[in-house]
Design a protein around this motif. Structure first.
Motif, mmCIF file in Angstrom:
data_model
loop_
_atom_site.group_PDB
_atom_site.id
_atom_site.type_symbol
_atom_site.label_atom_id
_atom_site.label_comp_id
_atom_site.label_asym_id
_atom_site.label_seq_id
_atom_site.Cartn_x
_atom_site.Cartn_y
_atom_site.Cartn_z
ATOM 1 N N VAL A 76 32.896 40.520 49.997
ATOM 2 C CA VAL A 76 33.674 40.094 48.832
ATOM 3 C C VAL A 76 32.856 39.084 48.043
ATOM 4 O O VAL A 76 32.364 38.091 48.586
ATOM 5 N N THR A 77 32.707 39.337 46.748
ATOM 6 C CA THR A 77 31.940 38.442 45.881
ATOM 7 C C THR A 77 32.786 37.793 44.800
ATOM 8 O O THR A 77 32.406 36.773 44.235
ATOM 9 N N ASP A 78 33.930 38.397 44.489
ATOM 10 C CA ASP A 78 34.784 37.888 43.412
ATOM 11 C C ASP A 78 36.230 38.150 43.799
ATOM 12 O O ASP A 78 36.599 39.295 44.081
ATOM 13 N N ASP A 79 37.031 37.094 43.833
ATOM 14 C CA ASP A 79 38.406 37.164 44.349
ATOM 15 C C ASP A 79 39.358 36.737 43.233
ATOM 16 O O ASP A 79 39.339 35.577 42.814
ATOM 17 N N ARG A 80 40.183 37.666 42.736
ATOM 18 C CA ARG A 80 41.055 37.363 41.587
ATOM 19 C C ARG A 80 42.508 37.659 41.933
ATOM 20 O O ARG A 80 42.808 38.584 42.686
ATOM 21 N N PHE A 81 43.385 36.864 41.337
ATOM 22 C CA PHE A 81 44.821 37.082 41.489
ATOM 23 C C PHE A 81 45.462 36.997 40.116
ATOM 24 O O PHE A 81 45.168 36.074 39.340
ATOM 25 N N MET A 82 46.328 37.958 39.797
ATOM 26 C CA MET A 82 46.961 38.002 38.481
ATOM 27 C C MET A 82 48.458 38.237 38.616
ATOM 28 O O MET A 82 48.902 38.910 39.548
ATOM 29 N N ILE A 83 49.209 37.681 37.692
ATOM 30 C CA ILE A 83 50.627 38.000 37.536
ATOM 31 C C ILE A 83 50.747 38.888 36.306
ATOM 32 O O ILE A 83 50.303 38.511 35.211
ATOM 33 N N LEU A 84 51.317 40.065 36.485
ATOM 34 C CA LEU A 84 51.434 41.019 35.387
ATOM 35 C C LEU A 84 52.765 40.879 34.677
ATOM 36 O O LEU A 84 53.823 40.823 35.322
ATOM 37 N N THR A 85 52.715 40.809 33.347
ATOM 38 C CA THR A 85 53.896 41.040 32.529
ATOM 39 C C THR A 85 53.801 42.483 32.040
ATOM 40 O O THR A 85 52.831 43.190 32.349
ATOM 41 N N GLU A 86 54.767 42.931 31.272
ATOM 42 C CA GLU A 86 54.757 44.337 30.876
ATOM 43 C C GLU A 86 53.537 44.699 30.042
ATOM 44 O O GLU A 86 53.022 45.820 30.144
ATOM 45 N N ALA A 87 53.040 43.768 29.237
ATOM 46 C CA ALA A 87 51.940 44.094 28.335
ATOM 47 C C ALA A 87 50.710 43.224 28.533
ATOM 48 O O ALA A 87 49.694 43.447 27.880
ATOM 49 N N ASN A 88 50.777 42.249 29.422
ATOM 50 C CA ASN A 88 49.656 41.332 29.562
ATOM 51 C C ASN A 88 49.528 40.868 31.006
ATOM 52 O O ASN A 88 50.261 41.323 31.879
ATOM 53 N N HIS A 89 48.632 39.927 31.258
ATOM 54 C CA HIS A 89 48.501 39.369 32.597
ATOM 55 C C HIS A 89 48.209 37.877 32.516
ATOM 56 O O HIS A 89 47.655 37.388 31.522
ATOM 57 N N ILE A 90 48.602 37.177 33.573
ATOM 58 C CA ILE A 90 48.361 35.741 33.669
ATOM 59 C C ILE A 90 47.471 35.512 34.879
ATOM 60 O O ILE A 90 47.893 35.724 36.027
ATOM 61 N N PRO A 91 46.205 35.105 34.662
ATOM 62 C CA PRO A 91 45.338 34.860 35.815
ATOM 63 C C PRO A 91 45.763 33.588 36.548
ATOM 64 O O PRO A 91 46.163 32.600 35.924
ATOM 65 N N VAL A 92 45.704 33.619 37.858
ATOM 66 C CA VAL A 92 46.016 32.451 38.682
ATOM 67 C C VAL A 92 44.700 31.899 39.217
ATOM 68 O O VAL A 92 43.991 32.599 39.952
ATOM 69 N N PRO A 93 44.331 30.662 38.851
ATOM 70 C CA PRO A 93 43.058 30.106 39.322
ATOM 71 C C PRO A 93 43.010 30.032 40.851
ATOM 72 O O PRO A 93 44.019 29.740 41.498
ATOM 73 N N ASN A 94 41.851 30.281 41.413
ATOM 74 C CA ASN A 94 41.709 30.290 42.867
ATOM 75 C C ASN A 94 42.048 28.950 43.503
ATOM 76 O O ASN A 94 42.529 28.907 44.637
ATOM 77 N N PHE A 95 41.814 27.848 42.770
ATOM 78 C CA PHE A 95 42.072 26.544 43.375
ATOM 79 C C PHE A 95 43.565 26.320 43.609
ATOM 80 O O PHE A 95 43.951 25.445 44.401
ATOM 81 N N MET A 96 44.423 27.123 42.954
ATOM 82 C CA MET A 96 45.859 26.978 43.151
ATOM 83 C C MET A 96 46.349 27.733 44.395
ATOM 84 O O MET A 96 47.455 27.481 44.867
ATOM 85 N N LEU A 97 45.521 28.622 44.888
ATOM 86 C CA LEU A 97 45.934 29.441 46.032
ATOM 87 C C LEU A 97 45.604 28.723 47.336
ATOM 88 O O LEU A 97 44.568 28.059 47.445
ATOM 89 N N PRO A 98 46.457 28.851 48.347
ATOM 90 C CA PRO A 98 46.150 28.244 49.656
ATOM 91 C C PRO A 98 44.805 28.749 50.172
ATOM 92 O O PRO A 98 44.476 29.929 50.002
ATOM 93 N N PRO A 99 44.008 27.877 50.799
ATOM 94 C CA PRO A 99 42.684 28.289 51.288
ATOM 95 C C PRO A 99 42.699 29.515 52.183
ATOM 96 O O PRO A 99 41.743 30.295 52.176
ATOM 97 N N LEU A 100 43.764 29.716 52.959
ATOM 98 C CA LEU A 100 43.786 30.878 53.858
ATOM 99 C C LEU A 100 43.819 32.199 53.093
ATOM 100 O O LEU A 100 43.584 33.267 53.665
ATOM 101 N N MET A 101 44.115 32.125 51.785
ATOM 102 C CA MET A 101 44.127 33.342 50.970
ATOM 103 C C MET A 101 42.737 33.707 50.448
ATOM 104 O O MET A 101 42.563 34.754 49.836
ATOM 105 N N ASN A 102 41.751 32.844 50.685
ATOM 106 C CA ASN A 102 40.393 33.071 50.197
ATOM 107 C C ASN A 102 39.762 34.256 50.945
ATOM 108 O O ASN A 102 39.761 34.300 52.168
ATOM 109 N N ASN A 103 39.192 35.193 50.211
ATOM 110 C CA ASN A 103 38.603 36.380 50.824
ATOM 111 C C ASN A 103 37.092 36.310 50.981
ATOM 112 O O ASN A 103 36.482 37.261 51.476
ATOM 113 N N HIS A 104 36.484 35.225 50.562
ATOM 114 C CA HIS A 104 35.031 35.124 50.720
ATOM 115 C C HIS A 104 34.694 35.042 52.210
ATOM 116 O O HIS A 104 35.347 34.345 52.976
ATOM 117 N N GLY A 105 33.688 35.804 52.610
ATOM 118 C CA GLY A 105 33.363 35.953 54.024
ATOM 119 C C GLY A 105 33.960 37.206 54.631
ATOM 120 O O GLY A 105 33.644 37.568 55.772
#
Length: 548
Positions: A76-105
């Motif tokens: 894994v080189t790039d780990d992204r999380f998004m919230i989708l609305t019907e026509a767009n998306h809202i990116p969630v910065p990685n620093f907001m996610l709990p560390p255990l959700m990190n996929n690097h490694g």
């Protein structure tokens, strides 16, 4: 056929158990006979997962896996999380996610190919592996203990008659039997009921995961990219989300998971997945590409509080037969492998000490509670129950819980919230829900069920007993149809169940197209009357996933 240990299922848990047994036998010069039986036509044929794999268990089992050519080729080189609305998306910065959700490694893999590689390692150590043989029956001894399993007869006709190619099943007897059938296995169901293994634990919770493998435009391919989404097309009352994993060779695994606790009987998980791919932030990845494979399977989601007692006289449950998936991480392979290894170590010590079988491997659940696998599930144990408050509030509460555990403040949330209902109890009546109008598939990005099943390479002998059994044949039309508009015609991702009517639209009848079944087990889980009993078909039947 007599063995020291019989293992049912050549998935990550079963193969890891077999390898660990043979490793210990070689290290301590104590010969042990081990066999693995697998209902798929070949190893990996019925394996389906995302999959981003945490290599922690593989590092323990085979430390030099890289040198031995394990098919973990895409870190894994790039780990992204998004919230989708019907026509767009809202990116969630990685620093907001709990560390255990990190996929690097971690690594993006075909879990089927990983299992094929594990099987080769097992066979090199002397494990006997028998693909194409479905374990259809548990064998019991004089005291009620498990003494092995029997495979199903081959060459039985639809009406139970023996055909020209009839071959009787084989008894595989072992001092210990490890059940690693995967989610909602038929033998595991029987054993949990017979030995009351679920007493005192929450009902198991499930999701359905639907996946496609695509070959996309090289210009759009980003090896190592991992994308997860929540939101559209699901409403807040319906839990679930998507994944997109960019593997090697311009391939992308895309899938959608819907929690089977959903309420609206008109919901179709398959069609929600097809609709998801049409989102503006998703569609572009697949335009100009080619869909090359399709599949579906149920996923354990109950977590720590839904794990049954792991042992019974003569054996144990391992991997997804017990339910060790870490839901928020969408990962279970590392825990499946570890629990297989722990059960193997307990069985080896018992056999080395002169045990003749029939007893319980008490050292296995004790070792699990002391392992990193237990800690992995402990940290997220309240995430799934939080979703009863809806997707957004539930996600927020679950996120807080995970952050506190990651920060070493888990003592602030010492409780474990149980699950109140089984998934078959959550449907509302059809009259209280709105039908969902799904768009017609375009044949380029979105597709119908039958063309999808074709890509799963699913095959069952036409003239064999139907392996999808109705406890009461009247219930689909007499009860499920008026109450829930018979949800089987929608929750099945393979078009197995249909309600057919005559030319005037009357006289409904329930039809089971068993040859379409991809063995996802959703019907066994979600049927509101618990009237459908999924059993193993003739060995080798079902999907044949080449690289899922």
């Amino acid at each position: 056929m007599e063995y020291d240990v019989v293992i049912v299922g050549a998935g990550p848990s079963g193969l890891s158990a077999a390898i660990r047994l043979k490793q210990l036998a070689a290290e301590q010069n104590h010969e042990i006979s081990v066999c693995v039986i697998e209902k798929g036509s070949e190893i990996g044929a019925h394996i389906l997962s995302g999959a981003v794999i945490d290599p922690i268990a593989l590092n323990e089992l085979i430390p030099d896996w890289k040198a031995k050519g394990a098919p973990l080729n895409t870190p894994v080189t790039d780990d992204r999380f998004m919230i989708l609305t019907e026509a767009n998306h809202i990116p969630v910065p990685n620093f907001m996610l709990p560390p255990l959700m990190n996929n690097h490694g971690n690594y993006i893999v075909s879990l089927g190919n990983v299992c094929r590689w594990l099987a080769a390692q097992a066979e090199e150590l002397g494990v006997e592996i028998f693909p194409g043989f479905a374990a259809a029956e548990v064998l019991y001894g004089e005291k009620g203990e498990v003494v092995g399993v029997a495979t199903g007869d081959m060459g039985i006709g639809r009406n139970g008659e023996k055909k020209s190619g009839y071959t009787p099943g084989v008894e595989l007897r072992g001092k210990y039997t490890l059940i690693g059938e995967g989610v909602r296995g038929s033998l595991a169901k029987e054993l949990q009921k017979k030995f009351n293994l679920r007493d005192g634990v929450s009902p198991q919770k499930f999701g359905i995961g639907i996946k496609e493998l695509w070959q996309i435009d090289p210009a759009k391919h980003k090896p190592g990219l991992v994308v997860h989404t929540q939101g559209w097309p699901l409403d807040s009352a319906t839990g679930g989300g998507s994944f997109m994993y960019h593997l090697e060779d311009n391939q992308v695994a895309v899938g959608f998971v819907i929690h089977l606790s959903y309420e609206n009987p008109y919901l179709s998980p398959f069609d929600e997945f097809q609709r998801f791919k049409t989102h503006p932030s998703v569609r572009d990845f697949f335009e100009g590409g080619k869909r090359i494979s399709y599949g579906a399977r149920a996923i354990n989601e109950g977590g720590l509080q839904s794990i049954p007692k792991l042992t019974f006289p003569g054996g144990a449950l391992i991997g997804c037969s017990a339910g060790f998936v870490n839901l928020p991480r969408i990962k279970g392979s590392h825990n499946a492998m570890k629990t297989g290894m722990l059960a193997a170590e307990a069985a080896f010590e018992a056999l080395k000490g002169g045990a003749t079988g029939g007893d319980e491997l008490a050292a296995y659940p004790e070792a699990f509670k002391a392992s990193w696998s237990f800690k992995d599930l402990w940290k997220v144990r309240n995430v799934k129950p939080s979703l009863k408050h809806g997707m957004w509030i539930g996600t927020l509460l679950g996120g807080i819980h995970m952050w506190l555990n990651d920060l070493g403040l888990g003592f602030l949330v010492p409780w474990t919230t149980p699950h109140a209902k089984a998934d078959h109890e959550t449907l509302k009546l059809a009259r209280d829900c709105q039908p969902i109008a799904y768009p017609k598939p375009d044949g380029k990005i979105s597709f119908d069920k039958l063309s999808s099943v074709f890509l799963s390479n699913t095959n069952h002998e036409e003239d064999q007993p139907i392996h999808l059994q109705l406890r009461d044949p009247s219930i689909p039309i007499a009860k499920n149809l008026p109450m829930y508009d018979e949800p089987a015609q929608r929750y099945c991702p393979a078009g197995v169940y249909e309600v057919l009517r005559d030319d005037s639209g009357n006289n409904p009848r329930f039809q089971i197209n068993a040859q379409n079944c991809v063995h996802c087990k959703t019907c066994d889980i979600k049927d509101p009357a618990q009237n459908i009993n999924w059993t193993v078909p003739e060995g080798g039947g079902g999907p044949n996933y080449p690289n899922m």
